[in-house]
Design a protein around this motif. Sequence first.
Motif, short mmCIF file in Angstrom:
data_model
loop_
_atom_site.label_atom_id
_atom_site.label_comp_id
_atom_site.label_asym_id
_atom_site.label_seq_id
_atom_site.Cartn_x
_atom_site.Cartn_y
_atom_site.Cartn_z
N SER A 147 12.09 34.19 46.63
CA SER A 147 13.54 34.15 46.80
C SER A 147 14.01 35.07 47.93
N ALA A 148 15.30 34.94 48.26
CA ALA A 148 15.90 35.84 49.24
C ALA A 148 15.91 37.27 48.69
N THR A 149 15.99 38.23 49.57
CA THR A 149 15.98 39.64 49.16
C THR A 149 17.06 39.93 48.13
N SER A 150 18.26 39.35 48.34
CA SER A 150 19.40 39.67 47.48
C SER A 150 19.21 39.21 46.04
N ARG A 151 18.23 38.30 45.81
CA ARG A 151 17.96 37.86 44.43
C ARG A 151 17.49 39.06 43.60
N TYR A 152 16.79 39.99 44.25
CA TYR A 152 16.21 41.11 43.50
C TYR A 152 16.76 42.48 43.90
N TYR A 153 16.97 42.69 45.20
CA TYR A 153 17.27 44.05 45.66
C TYR A 153 18.54 44.13 46.51
N ALA A 154 19.30 45.21 46.28
CA ALA A 154 20.43 45.50 47.16
C ALA A 154 19.91 46.21 48.40
N ALA A 155 18.83 46.95 48.26
CA ALA A 155 18.22 47.66 49.40
C ALA A 155 16.72 47.48 49.32
N ASP A 156 16.10 47.20 50.47
CA ASP A 156 14.66 46.94 50.51
C ASP A 156 14.02 47.91 51.51
N ILE A 157 12.69 47.84 51.65
CA ILE A 157 11.99 48.75 52.57
C ILE A 157 11.73 48.08 53.93
N GLY A 158 12.25 46.89 54.10
CA GLY A 158 12.10 46.17 55.36
C GLY A 158 13.28 45.26 55.55
N PRO A 159 13.18 44.33 56.51
CA PRO A 159 14.31 43.45 56.79
C PRO A 159 14.69 42.58 55.59
N SER A 160 15.95 42.21 55.55
CA SER A 160 16.45 41.36 54.49
C SER A 160 16.17 39.90 54.83
N PHE A 161 15.72 39.14 53.84
CA PHE A 161 15.48 37.70 54.04
C PHE A 161 16.64 36.93 53.40
#
Length: 371
Positions: A320-334
């Motif tokens: 899934s897209a990053t926003s499905r799981y995380y508000a902030a990630d350790i790399g670019p947002s998908f």
Amino acid sequence: MSTTLELRRLEMPLVRPFRTSKGEETVRQVLVASWTGPDGVTGWAESAADPEPTYFPEYIDGVRSTVEQVLLPLLASASGEPMTTGALRTAFAEVPGNPLARGLLETAVLDAELRRRGMPFVDFLCSTRRPIRVGVSVGIPGDIDTLLSWVAGYLEDGYRRVKLKIQPGWDLEPVHTVREAFGDDLPLQVDANQAYTAADIPLLSRLDGFGLVLIEQPFARHELLAHAKLAARHGTPVCLDESVLSLDDAMTTIRMGAADVINIKPSRVGGYINARQIHDVCLANGVPVFCGGTLETAVGRAANLALATLPGFTLPGDISATSRYYAADIGPSFELDADGCLTAPSGPGIGVEVDLDDVEEFTVESTTLTL
Ligand code: MG
């Protein structure tokens, strides 16, 4: 300069609790490895291991211990610097099991190797970079209304395939309700995470009326005969996930008729080279595959998107897209494109520039080892 391996345990808050038949997570604990060769090139990988051995037999502390005490010493005598994936696989050839630990180290070394060669992961896999249609995995909420609002939100976000987690007591009704609410055209599948037994086959047969794409891992991972019995009915296609830890497992399940579909999680099968081999065997046997997910960060997400470009991945995966799981990630947002697709980065290796400040912020424990 020497070769170093840094292992970090991160704690990353999830945007919403994720509940399956195996338990609930509100914060994703993830073990991340960075491998830096004598030339200063760093490769990244993450493990799908959980803090406890409740889902995979391996778990975070166990993976860390295996890497530190078993695998890394084997590499000390391996030939060549910088380390290559080929040398690593030779060194680990006699190590039984432990796919999560082996996969973590192999993927970090592979990423460093590809970055050094300027080769994108997709090219290494002999595939072609393209947008990948992805699905969303929906955890078990407290009630049906919440489930309907979650599914509606995901469809609005652009997801084109929905996977519902099920368990005894949460199966026929939620599936029926979602099917009624969103229509027969919605590609819908379910995942039980081993929560049923062969005695439940009559109950599970009732799911056939809902036009599901597949039912994933209804029985315990070693219950191949029960899966074969369910698949032999030729009702809802049966998909195996937890049962397949290796290429041998994949070949056995196919020969037994225990799987109509296989969910390939690279971390679970010892890395991307093994995942590619399982894909090839499935493709040759006409068994469709999709790429599973374990709430990956940008590191695992990017590599999984590259894997999913291979031709046998004909079903939308759980990337899934990053926003499905995380508000902030350790790399670019998908982010999903207008067609509900994600595309792997184009840069060398996994193509992700890891944000070291963010890594530091999420780190709760770290170890640096020298080869
Ligand atoms: Mg699954």
